[in-house]
Design an enzyme around this catalytic site. Structure first.
Site, PDB file in Angstrom:
ATOM      1  N   ASP A  62       1.061  -1.210  -0.073  1.00 36.10           N
ATOM      2  CA  ASP A  62       0.167  -0.050   0.012  1.00 36.10           C
ATOM      3  C   ASP A  62       0.803   1.293   0.029  1.00 36.10           C
ATOM      4  O   ASP A  62       2.116   1.163   0.160  1.00 36.10           O
ATOM      5  CB  ASP A  62      -0.995   0.090   1.208  1.00 36.10           C
ATOM      6  CG  ASP A  62      -0.376  -0.462   2.550  1.00 36.10           C
ATOM      7  OD1 ASP A  62       0.764  -0.501   2.568  1.00 36.10           O
ATOM      8  OD2 ASP A  62      -0.992  -0.911   3.258  1.00 36.10           O
ATOM      9  N   HIS A 130      -7.438  -4.981  10.255  1.00 38.44           N
ATOM     10  CA  HIS A 130      -6.835  -4.879   8.866  1.00 38.44           C
ATOM     11  C   HIS A 130      -5.570  -5.555   8.495  1.00 38.44           C
ATOM     12  O   HIS A 130      -4.864  -5.680   9.209  1.00 38.44           O
ATOM     13  CB  HIS A 130      -6.956  -3.308   8.390  1.00 38.44           C
ATOM     14  CG  HIS A 130      -5.800  -2.506   8.954  1.00 38.44           C
ATOM     15  ND1 HIS A 130      -6.224  -1.147   9.530  1.00 38.44           N
ATOM     16  CD2 HIS A 130      -4.595  -2.686   8.859  1.00 38.44           C
ATOM     17  CE1 HIS A 130      -4.889  -0.733   9.640  1.00 38.44           C
ATOM     18  NE2 HIS A 130      -3.949  -1.752   9.491  1.00 38.44           N
TER      19      HIS A 130
END
Ligand code: F6R
Length: 234
Positions: A62, A130
């Site tokens: 990410d 997450h």
């Protein structure tokens, strides 16, 4: 899941390093990488070793939207500081957080992952469960996507920024389906603040409310925990 419980993150880093070394020995070529505090001890041990990644490919999970690669809070900067400057890879991919067309950038990144199937993916774990920046409720089907970070994640990340308002509110993240395609997944989690997420990931129902619980469906996952992170396991 194979679960390894260690004293602390230094010992965890050594276990993580051994998994990278074994993967390399067994021909792994594409490594999925993570940022954040968790993988740092593993990266330190990799740097101190004679492992050579100059023929390997890395693909990061990410990147924040709106930060340039030379911003010292970007994940690109983090990776160079904590791994690539000392252990260069042949090619290192990260999402481009400054792309003008974020949807096109997400498609480009999916193609990178499709063309370079990940042999070993290292993950940290968010306090809310997450993985990557796949926040609770994220669809398990979508590929790389734009994410609005939850307040819990913004709060957790605020420690790296001078002012909370500087913490980016959006990111581009690899999707859960891509993470699940990795041949081997290594998740590390340290500290008591991860204990609830660890319990949900391993013992809880497999549910989109706790994204990491999807890993219950993968047949080659290694989890490294310190005692505090493992403290709520039955
Ligand atoms: C980082 C990432 C995140 C972190 C997670 C844990 O690339 O994708 O999922 O792994 O937020 O962060 P730390 O390790 O800082 O506790």
């Amino acid at each position: 899941m194979q679960i390894i419980i260690v004293k602390d993150e230094v010992e965890g880093g050594q276990e993580g390093y051994k998994i990278f070394a074994d993967a390399k020995k067994n021909g792994a070529h594409v490594f999925g990488l993570a940022t954040g505090s968790t993988p740092i001890t593993t990266y330190k041990d990799i740097i101190a070793s004679d492992l050579d990644f100059s023929d390997s490919i890395s693909i990061n999970l990410d990147e924040y939207i709106g930060l340039s690669a030379d911003n010292d809070q970007s994940y690109n900067y983090f990776m160079h500081k904590n791994l690539f400057n000392q252990k260069p890879f042949k090619t290192s991919y990260l999402p481009n957080g400054l792309a003008k067309d974020i949807d096109a950038e997400a498609k480009r990144y999916d193609k990178v992952i499709e063309d370079n199937p990940i042999d070993l993916q290292i993950l940290g774990l968010g306090r809310n469960g997450h993985i990557g920046f796949n926040e609770p409720g994220t669809s398990r089907e979508i590929g790389t996507h734009r994410v609005s970070l939850t307040q819990s994640t913004i709060d957790a990340n605020a420690r790296f920024f001078e002012r909370e308002e500087d913490v980016p509110k959006e990111a581009l993240s690899m999707g859960l389906a891509s993470i699940m395609k990795s041949k081997h997944i290594l998740l590390e989690a340290y500290g008591a603040e991860k204990a609830d997420a660890v319990k949900g990931m391993i013992e809880g129902p497999d549910s989109a409310d706790l994204p990491a619980s999807i890993l219950q469906n993968h047949d080659n996952v290694t989890v490294i925990l310190d005692e505090a992170a493992a403290s709520k396991l039955t």
